[in-house]
Design an enzyme around this catalytic site. Structure first.
Site, PDB file in Angstrom:
ATOM      1  N   GLU A 212      -6.295   6.655  -5.760  1.00 10.67           N
ATOM      2  CA  GLU A 212      -5.100   6.773  -6.117  1.00 10.67           C
ATOM      3  C   GLU A 212      -4.583   6.388  -7.488  1.00 10.67           C
ATOM      4  O   GLU A 212      -4.931   5.289  -7.916  1.00 10.67           O
ATOM      5  CB  GLU A 212      -4.139   6.033  -5.126  1.00 10.67           C
ATOM      6  CG  GLU A 212      -4.023   6.455  -3.751  1.00 10.67           C
ATOM      7  CD  GLU A 212      -3.401   5.587  -2.950  1.00 10.67           C
ATOM      8  OE1 GLU A 212      -3.302   5.810  -1.655  1.00 10.67           O
ATOM      9  OE2 GLU A 212      -2.776   4.803  -3.438  1.00 10.67           O
TER      10      GLU A 212
ATOM     11  N   ASP B  87       7.772  -0.960  -5.668  1.00 11.85           N
ATOM     12  CA  ASP B  87       6.752  -1.596  -5.999  1.00 11.85           C
ATOM     13  C   ASP B  87       7.171  -3.186  -6.519  1.00 11.85           C
ATOM     14  O   ASP B  87       8.063  -3.539  -7.005  1.00 11.85           O
ATOM     15  CB  ASP B  87       5.976  -1.112  -7.179  1.00 11.85           C
ATOM     16  CG  ASP B  87       5.248  -0.003  -7.092  1.00 11.85           C
ATOM     17  OD1 ASP B  87       4.303   0.137  -6.059  1.00 11.85           O
ATOM     18  OD2 ASP B  87       5.488   1.221  -7.442  1.00 11.85           O
TER      19      ASP B  87
END
Lengths: 277, 423
Positions: A54, A65
């Site tokens: 990824e 995040d």
């Protein structure tokens, strides 16, 4: 839905199923801490044991995040990273590796301004296999997901502990490649889920889909990877790798001779754990 | 010309007041661009809000709170000396104009701004949904204070995310939030202003989604927030309409309000969108000037459409889609986005969006203080900055309403600093 031909991601999961082990899915942010070092890490990941990569598309406001990936995004942007450079990294990677799937992961706005159709063309041409776009829900499938599928790209969706069975149907509708299970309600790199809960949730998801299920958020150590690999088809590690980059840097944030090695040796350890279970 | 004619005939056929559609879109703008963890909750919220909106008991309770706790209705005040001042200005320039200036006095509300209108509505909704913890973002601290206030009133724990830069420049509001029992979390990411506070509030929400209600302060974010916050703020425009009819026997000719996220503005504008004779102006923060890169917060005049914080809207961004911080003297206006309904109203041409610089806002701040004895917040000082330019050009029978959406108590030390006043 538009049907996809077998993709690199499908082939990789099928091969691993025969091997009888879970995929190690490794996340790094493209361009972190600089283009050269990030390319060295990317190109070294398959040999270190990453089965699927990824590659994060840096964004100024990564609101799903935690601190580790926020910092990695900002390092990449500070070093002058751009979406075109991310695609260049993939193109260069494909010259030496025709089999390891690369999924671009990030937020919608840098794609939207590219804009969408051109981005999808360029990503497919560069050798990208799939997309995870955190802030584009199934309700907006017509603008990015379906055009991506039309170009042979897997559009991978996240299921979370708040995804009930009814919502799961919506999430699964146009998902392909694999289903990414976010094992905690929270941001990346936060606390870890309890393995029994993960086992129950993965079983629930697998009753609803034949897609492979990869589990991420909060997986940091080889032991955790092994435990999750016993029930899931894939284990995603991100913040721990990005943190390894961070701790290898000089005080003013520059890469050292140790930066790529620090990440790749961590990947080797995680990979070994999944191969010995 | 042809396109203008077409535009106005479309506007006649289609009311501008029924948006958004069922997916939360105002034309291209709006939507629900959030992480999957939040989607089930956003859908629940939409259902809960639709039910509440149509429940007379909810509306009655809200009206009671707005009147007896919030201090509504707020007066519609004829600003006589400012009106005279603009007539003098017009005369000095050889003109005969000078609009009749009214202030909608939402700065007189409890907590000192329009923010309480929305907070009373949303706290009632949060309670109906059984949520036990409230979070919010704040820029100038006006929303943070209003959230802390309603949380104190209803006994709910509350955490406010506020950029560290804003904590420093709006310290009186930080003190108020503490006194009201809220926990204030300074956010050091980015430039430490409103956008960073919103990121951090979203991170909290995604982590504590089951018990936590996110009380967004402006008419932006994922659907249904833009429509819901607008509905709670539309009391400003509805009162203005009734008050002006009573006072002057007709509707106003001109409306002016400042735009950060745009909740006070959409609250004033929305009930008038279908009244074609009403000219509407939204005033963005021009900072150091629109020509200064990253030196302003005028998302619509100096930005492009993009996706951030749950909605598609005009954003300040670079060529790569990375979000810029923006700048304004006003902590309540320096947000790189704007509510999606404003983006739609801009493209449709119904509302004109203009900008006023830091300096022009400071001049207007002093004008209001000296001529009307009203110390405005720096946010509506931008609206007044535009009135200063516009009013002398309008005829004397033009009825102009400016939303005085907040009072300047929070800004007096900062403004004293800018003006070099020794205390």
């Amino acid at each position: 839905m538009t049907s996809l031909k077998e993709t690199r991601i499908d082939r990789r999961f099928a091969a691993l199923k025969k091997e009888g082990r879970a995929a190690l899915v490794c996340f790094i942010t493209a361009g972190d801490p600089d283009l050269e070092t990030s390319s060295a890490i990317l190109n070294g990941l398959p040999k270190a044991g990453a089965d699927i990569i990824e590659l994060g598309m840096p964004f100024s406001d990564p609101m799903a995040d935690g601190p580790a990936i926020q910092a990695s995004s900002l390092r990449a942007l500070k070093a002058g990273h751009t979406m075109r450079k991310t695609l260049d990294m993939v193109r260069a990677f494909r010259k030496t590796d025709a089999d390891t799937p690369i999924v671009l992961m990030g937020y919608y706005n840098p794609i939207y301004v590219y804009p969408n159709e051109t981005f999808l063309d360029d990503a497919a041409a560069a050798g990208v296999d799939g997309l995870i776009v955190v802030d584009v829900p199934p309700e907006a499938d017509d603008e990015l997901c379906l055009p991506a599928i039309g170009r042979g790209l897997n559009f991978i969706r996240l299921a979370t502990p708040t995804t009930d069975d009814k919502r799961l149907k919506t999430v699964l509708k146009n998902t392909s490649g694999f289903l990414y299970y976010v094992s905690i309600t929270g941001i990346t790199g936060a606390g870890s889920a309890n393995p029994e809960d993960v086992q129950l949730q993965v079983a629930r998801l697998k009753r609803a889909t034949t897609l492979p299920v990869a589990v991420g958020f909060g997986v940091k150590t080889p032991e955790q990877a092994r435990a999750i690999g016993e029930t899931a088809d894939g284990v995603v590690v991100g913040s721990a790798l990005v943190r390894a980059i961070e701790t290898s840097l000089t005080q003013d944030g520059r890469a050292t001779g140790n930066t790529a090695g620090a990440v790749l040796s961590l990947v080797e350890g995680l990979s070994a754990a999944l191969r010995t279970s | 010309m042809a396109s203008n004619t077409q535009k106005s005939s479309e506007a006649k056929l289609n009311t501008l007041m029924t948006g958004p559609d069922e997916r939360g879109h105002f034309g291209l703008y709006g939507g629900r661009f959030v992480a999957e963890t939040l989607m089930p909750l956003i859908l629940d919220l939409e259902t809960a809000y639709t039910t509440a909106k149509n429940d007379p008991a909810f509306q009655a309770e809200l009206t009671d709170l707005l009147n007896h706790y919030g201090g509504r209705p707020s007066p519609l005040y004829f600003a006589e000396r400012l009106t005279q001042h603009f007539r003098d200005v017009a005369k000095a320039q050889g003109g005969t104009g000078g609009a009749k200036i009214y202030f909608k006095r939402d700065e007189l509300n409890h907590t000192g701004s329009h923010k309480i209108n929305n907070c009373l509505g949303q706290i009632q909704l949060a309670r109906r949904m059984g949520k036990t913890r409230i979070i919010a973002e704040t820029g100038a601290g006006q929303h943070g204070v209003a959230v802390a206030t309603v949380c104190a009133r209803f006994g709910l724990p509350c955490e406010i995310y506020m950029g560290a830069t804003d904590v420093a420049r709006q310290s009186p509001n930080v003190a108020r939030m503490h006194m009201l029992g809220a926990k204030v979390n300074p956010v050091t990411a980015g430039a430490g202003t409103l956008k960073d506070a919103m990121n951090e509030a979203l991170r909290d929400w995604v982590t504590n989604v089951r018990d936590t209600y996110y009380l967004i302060g402006t008419a932006a974010g994922p659907h249904p927030y833009p429509a819901m916050v607008r509905d709670f703020q539309a009391i400003i425009g509805n009162e203005t309409r009734a008050q002006m009819l009573e006072r002057e026997g007709r509707l106003p000719d001109t409306l002016v309000a400042c735009i950060g996220g745009g909740s006070n503005a959409i609250g004033l504008f929305h009930p008038f969108l279908d009244d074609e004779g009403v000219a509407i102006y939204g005033v963005e923060a021009g900072g150091h000037g629109l020509d200064v890169e990253n030196g302003h917060a005028a998302s619509m005049n100096g930005g492009r459409p993009g996706v951030l914080h749950g909605n598609r809207t005009y954003l300040l961004q670079d060529g790569e889609g990375q979000i810029l911080e923006g700048h304004s003297i006003s902590a309540g206006l320096d947000y790189p986005g704007v509510g999606p309904e404003h983006s739609w109203l801009k493209d449709s041409g119904r509302v004109q969006y203009v900008s006023i610089t830091d300096k022009e806002a400071l001049d207007a701040f002093q004008l209001s203080a000296k001529l009307e004895g009203i110390i405005p917040a720096l946010e509506p000082s931008h609206a007044l900055g535009w009135v200063t330019k516009l009013a002398p050009t309008l005829p004397q029978d033009n009825l102009l309403v400016m939303n005085m959406c907040g009072r300047g108590d929070k800004d007096v030390f900062a403004v004293a600093g800018y003006l070099g006043i020794k205390l």
